[in-house]
Write an enzyme that holds these catalytic residues in place. Structure first.
Site, short mmCIF file in Angstrom:
data_model
loop_
_atom_site.label_atom_id
_atom_site.label_comp_id
_atom_site.label_asym_id
_atom_site.label_seq_id
_atom_site.Cartn_x
_atom_site.Cartn_y
_atom_site.Cartn_z
N LYS A 247 -9.51 -8.00 44.81
CA LYS A 247 -10.95 -7.73 44.78
C LYS A 247 -11.73 -9.02 45.03
O LYS A 247 -11.24 -10.12 44.77
CB LYS A 247 -11.37 -7.03 43.48
CG LYS A 247 -11.35 -7.84 42.22
CD LYS A 247 -11.98 -6.99 41.10
CE LYS A 247 -12.10 -7.81 39.83
NZ LYS A 247 -12.86 -7.14 38.78
N LYS B 287 -15.27 -14.11 41.78
CA LYS B 287 -15.81 -15.47 41.70
C LYS B 287 -14.71 -16.48 41.39
O LYS B 287 -14.89 -17.67 41.59
CB LYS B 287 -16.91 -15.54 40.63
CG LYS B 287 -16.41 -15.21 39.25
CD LYS B 287 -17.45 -15.54 38.20
CE LYS B 287 -16.87 -15.44 36.82
NZ LYS B 287 -16.44 -14.11 36.43
N LYS C 274 -6.33 -10.96 32.98
CA LYS C 274 -7.04 -12.19 32.64
C LYS C 274 -6.21 -13.09 31.75
O LYS C 274 -6.28 -14.31 31.84
CB LYS C 274 -8.37 -11.88 31.93
CG LYS C 274 -9.48 -11.45 32.85
CD LYS C 274 -10.82 -11.65 32.17
CE LYS C 274 -11.97 -11.20 33.05
NZ LYS C 274 -13.26 -11.34 32.37
#
Ligand code: TRP
Length: 344
Positions: free
Chosen positions: A207, A210, A115
């Site tokens: 994966k 969103k 992230k």
């Protein structure tokens, strides 16, 4: 024999559109546990703000995630359902854990590294300490089992390390305060079978997420039936027919993903699915998958809308859940304060 009462805790972040990965990897698996365990299911809004959230969007996402929980079959009469920020003790215990966990432990977290990317100096301090808050969520209720996807295994290991270190560092005080040696349980993950980690419909190595720029990469829970069918029809595949055993899916990431989704939706094993579809091409398999997905998601979608038409009712359910979680949280935090040596 563990002294701890079997208790399940899990949480999902209210941060944007819920997709099939959230549903199959988490929500759907929460439902049957209600019949065998004491369950606490949380909407982790304090985790969501580790990255920027527009306040109106956060409020709406919290209501939507709660509606999805309810529509999928989480029952506020059986389980405690609430949003994290209503119980201050999560933040309080997270602070204590920030003083237990080591910086090096956090630096090893692959989700943080992913992230933060190259920008790790400029992410919020909260994003770095995220796993400490997750450990607090779980241990505040002394939960013994946590259903999570594969991607959360490392965070759960860190939770175990924090519990262990707390139990060791404060061993004397834990005893002096009249508790068993193992004050916090060493929580077990409940990792499920196929499609615990649903992959992107466009790229089987990523994966379903969103944050993927392509809408076609994910099925969101608010997609209508036509959209679901279209996304499945356009999903990336290879030209080979399906194998008749799971072994044959090795190295075929996209095929494995679609078969995994079929298995998770139908509640069948991968081998069972392949026994039925082995030898057939995607021209036959995709329409069957689309039909199955629509038959499960469309009623849920309708139920979610029904809940969302009455936001006050959703808020009541969350407030009521928080009211039931609070005494459990307060009991643990008071014990922790005594163990640490805080005067109260
Ligand atoms: N980190 C989890 C995720 O992103 C969400 C989460 C927060 C959680 N607290 C938790 C999951 C406690 C299980 C238990 O998916």
């Amino acid at each position: 024999m563990s002294q701890f009462k079997p208790r399940v805790f899990s949480g999902i972040q209210p941060s944007g559109d819920l997709h099939l990965g959230n549903y199959l990897g988490a929500i759907k698996r929460f439902v049957p546990l209600q019949d065998t365990h004491d369950c606490i299911y949380c909407v982790v809004d304090m985790h969501a703000i580790t990255v920027w959230q527009e306040p109106e969007d956060l409020r709406q996402s919290t209501l939507e995630l709660t509606a999805a929980y309810l529509a999928a079959g989480l029952d506020p009469k059986k389980s405690i359902i609430f949003n994290q920020s209503q119980i201050k003790e999560h933040a309080e215990l997270a602070w204590v854990f920030n003083c237990i966990a080591r910086v090096g432990w956090m630096q090893r977290m692959t989700q943080f590294k992913d992230k933060a990317g190259k920008n790790s100096e400029n992410v919020s301090l909260g994003l770095f300490a995220y796993p400490s808050l997750m450990a607090a969520d779980i241990l505040l209720y002394k939960a013994t089992h946590v259903p999570v996807g594969d991607d959360q295994k490392q965070h759960l290991e860190l939770t175990r390390d924090i519990a262990q270190k707390f139990n060791n560092d404060f061993a004397k005080s834990i005893k002096a305060n009249g508790h068993d040696e193992e004050f916090f349980p060493i929580t077990e993950p409940l990792i499920a079978g196929p499609a615990t980690l649903v992959k992107s419909l466009r790229d089987g190595s990523k994966k379903m997420s969103k944050s993927d720029p392509s809408d076609m990469s994910r099925i969101v829970l608010t997609d209508d039936s036509d959209t679901i069918a279209k996304k499945i029809k356009k999903a990336t595949t290879d030209p080979e027919p399906l194998p008749s055993e799971a072994k044959g899916l090795e190295g075929r990431l996209e095929a494995a993903n679609l078969v995994g989704i079929y298995a998770a939706l139908s509640g069948k094993g991968v081998d069972e699915v392949l026994a039925e579809f082995g030898g057939q091409g995607f021209g036959a398999f995709k329409p069957a998958l689309a039909e199955l997905a629509v038959s499960e998601l469309a009623p849920m979608n309708a139920e979610m809308r029904r809940y969302l038409a009455d936001p006050a009712e959703i808020e009541n359910i969350l407030r009521d859940g928080a009211g039931r979680a609070r005494p459990l949280a307060v009991q643990t935090i008071d014990q922790v304060r005594d163990i640490i040596g805080f005067v109260r």
